[in-house]
Design an enzyme around this catalytic site. Structure first.
Site: not given
Length: 216
Positions: A21, A47, A69, A98, A118, A158
């Site tokens: 960030r 997101f 989101d 999204a 993300d 992730c």
């Protein structure tokens, strides 16, 4: 920031993305040197969860930040956190799907100077990787399509099962399908307080790229 420690995702704040960030905020802070268009960069945080990428971007000088989101509770925290930081006039939230929303924005010809994408983990096993690559690729393609020349895409995953080579493959195909030529500025992972253990490869799960559109 308001943080939902009890019911929030991953400690309520996704601390593993902290340094990323800050890196994205640096791009906003230096937007003149990077060649952003207009008086101040416009940032789309897709997101967004609690809007932590977007809030950092606004603190760094973004003229407009829109957080997207599908979680209403996360949106409430985006609004609350913007108010806590005197950013209400520059930070907004929309509750959307999204994938559909990005497609609509591309069709409408929107342009954003920095787009963060993300999404959650799409591949929780190796068997899910082919479908995850398609899903990520479509999201990243639409992110590229929203950027003018000189704009930045910050995509992340992730999913441990989507390895770094897979991630590069997805990004390369997304740029090609979007009709852009992009340069990789940096590829990062989790913040240092999420160490990567040599005996536990699953700890090397987070991939975050910083890409600049050189030509369309």
């Amino acid at each position: 920031y308001a943080v939902d420690l009890a019911g929030g995702h991953k400690t309520g704040h996704y601390l593993d993305q902290r340094d990323n960030r800050l890196r994205a905020a640096e791009l906003v802070r230096d937007y003149g040197r990077h060649g952003f268009h207009g008086d101040a960069p416009r940032v789309l945080d897709v997101f967004s969860y609690d809007g932590l990428f977007g809030l950092r971007a606004a603190q760094a000088g973004a003229g407009e930040v829109l957080c997207l989101d599908q979680a209403a509770a996360a949106g409430e925290r985006v609004v609350a956190n913007a108010a806590r930081n005197d950013l209400t006039e520059r930070v907004a939230f929309e509750r959307v799907d999204a994938m559909d929303d990005l497609g609509a924005r591309v069709a409408a010809g929107e342009a954003w100077d920095l787009v963060v994408v993300d999404p959650p983990a799409f591949a929780r096993s190796r068997r899910e990787v082919p479908g995850a690559k398609r899903g990520y690729g479509e999201l990243f393609r639409r992110g590229f399509q929203l950027l003018p020349r000189g704009g930045f895409l910050v995509p992340a995953t992730c999913s441990f099962n989507l390895r770094r080579d897979d991630f590069f493959e997805v990004l390369t195909k997304a740029a090609r399908d979007a009709g852009v030529r992009a340069t990789l500025i940096e590829l990062t992972g989790a913040a240092p307080d999420h160490p990567r253990r040599l005996d536990l490869p699953e700890t090397d799960y987070l991939k975050c790229a910083f890409l600049r559109v050189e030509a369309r």
